[in-house]
Design an enzyme around this catalytic site. Structure first.
Site, PDB file in Angstrom:
ATOM      1  NE  ARG A   1      -0.135  -0.331   4.930  1.00 49.84           N
ATOM      2  CZ  ARG A   1       0.811  -1.225   5.259  1.00 49.84           C
ATOM      3  NH1 ARG A   1       1.058  -2.229   4.450  1.00 49.84           N
ATOM      4  NH2 ARG A   1       1.502  -1.098   6.356  1.00 49.84           N
TER       5      ARG A   1
ATOM      6  CE  LYS B   1       7.858   2.701   6.139  1.00 49.08           C
ATOM      7  NZ  LYS B   1       6.573   2.537   6.843  1.00 49.08           N
TER       8      LYS B   1
ATOM      9  CG  ASP C   1       1.464   4.709  13.011  1.00 47.15           C
ATOM     10  OD1 ASP C   1       1.834   5.618  13.792  1.00 47.15           O
ATOM     11  OD2 ASP C   1       2.160   3.713  12.765  1.00 47.15           O
TER      12      ASP C   1
ATOM     13  CB  CYS D   1     -13.778  19.610  18.954  1.00 49.48           C
ATOM     14  SG  CYS D   1     -13.171  21.210  19.480  1.00 49.48           S
TER      15      CYS D   1
ATOM     16  CB  CYS E   1     -12.038  21.921  22.885  1.00 47.94           C
ATOM     17  SG  CYS E   1     -10.487  21.733  21.983  1.00 47.94           S
TER      18      CYS E   1
ATOM     19  CB  CYS F   1      -2.508  -0.831   9.748  1.00 51.61           C
ATOM     20  SG  CYS F   1      -3.436   0.606   9.277  1.00 51.61           S
TER      21      CYS F   1
HETATM   22 ZN   LIG Z   1     -11.026  21.880  19.769  1.00 51.08          ZN
END
Ligand SMILES: [Zn+2]
Length: 337
Positions: A67, A82, A126, A170, A240, A182
């Protein structure tokens, strides 16, 4: 600059000559050159972004090729990091774009420097601790953050704009991840390509003066089970810290623990305080380990299934365990402080 190579993109009316010219003066930071990151870089560089800054901490392995579209078997054979393998391919694709590739970790220490002078940040990571770091830094410096995540056949993506939309905090809660990655439940390439294509599309809208066309939703889908949802990014969460209190928790944490478990990869990363001289370590470890050294890294196999991979920037991957204590023990025994 000769823009004729972009003729088909300039014929697309919302972009046109003006949008193409604007795009050629912009800079993107792409964090992670794995599945999402390689597709993102491929599209941005072919589309004619001005400058791409790319950071990744890993090297290419055979199981990436299914992938991670910028890599091939030669890269695996040469243990190429990479970031370097990606830069090699991207420069062949479009020599008009300036590519800056960094082999390393994104952290509280370097995020300010990485994000400086960029117009947008694209998420090819990830894990949520890095995503919160990107989110907080983007909102602090008022830079849009193109978020993407993919696992199995499912994807999730949103384009956050400081001052205009809520942020990642949020809509997700720290520590609430599904626990699936994965590496535990797998991933199919079309799901990766879809998420990154949405990430790049919103980025292109933003960078070519088409902000009115932005989607402003959290998009989730399961491409295998034929489900698609769009949830409007409306009000920010009243609790938040980033959006409501102008505080940025991920930027306040002191340096991360030295050991980081790389999820599901049977690998623990240990960050030394100093740079690593690969040649010196090759000599030191030659008697007890099977060594492969490249200009970028040193791989020392000390027994079946247990390897150290050492990078010049001071990181050591201990492969063959997910237990930080065991990793530290192996590290202390063979490498030491
Ligand atoms: Zn926020």
């Amino acid at each position: 600059m000769d823009l004729s190579r972009y003729s088909r993109q300039m014929l697309f009316e919302p972009i046109g000559d003006d949008g193409q010219r604007q795009l050629s003066h912009t800079t993107a930071l792409v964090v992670g050159a794995g599945a999402l990151g390689t597709v993102i870089c491929n599209q941005l560089v072919r589309a004619g972004i001005g400058k791409l800054r790319l950071i990744d901490r890993d090297y290419v392995e055979m199981s990436n090729l299914q992938r991670q579209m910028l890599f091939d078997e030669e890269d695996v054979k040469h243990f190429l990091p990479k970031a370097i393998a990606a830069k090699n391919k991207l420069e062949k694709m479009n020599s008009q774009v300036t590519i800056e590739a960094i082999v390393g970790n994104v952290s509280v220490e370097n995020i300010d420097h990485l994000i400086k002078d960029t117009d947008v940040v694209l998420d090819g990571t990830d894990n949520f601790s890095t995503r919160y770091l990107l989110n907080d830094a983007c909102f602090k410096y008022q830079i849009p953050y193109s978020y993407g995540g993919v696992v199995s056949s499912r994807g999730m993506t949103a384009f956050f704009i400081p001052g205009k939309t809520p942020c990642l905090r949020c809509i997700t809660k720290e520590g609430e991840g599904s626990g699936q990655t994965c590496d535990t439940v797998g991933v199919i390439s079309p799901a990766v390509d879809m998420v990154s294509s949405f990430q790049v599309t919103e980025t292109l809208k933003y960078l070519t003066g088409n902000q009115h066309a932005l989607r402003h939703t959290l998009k989730t889908f399961d491409v295998w089970h034929n489900r698609h949802y769009d949830v409007k990014l409306a009000e920010s969460d009243p609790n938040c810290p980033v959006c409501r209190q102008n505080s940025f928790p991920a930027l306040q944490k002191s340096a991360e623990n030295e050991e980081t478990v790389l999820c599901g990869r049977d690998t623990v990363q240990i960050h030394r305080k100093s740079d690593i001289n690969l040649e010196e370590w090759e000599n030191k470890l030659a008697k007890i380990a099977n060594i492969k050294r490249t200009p970028f890294l040193l791989k020392a196999s000390i027994r079946e299934g247990t390897h150290f991979v050492m990078f010049k920037d001071g990181r050591v991957l201990v492969q063959g365990t997910e237990d930080p204590v065991e990793a530290r023990t192996l590290y202390d025994r063979y490498i030491g402080s």
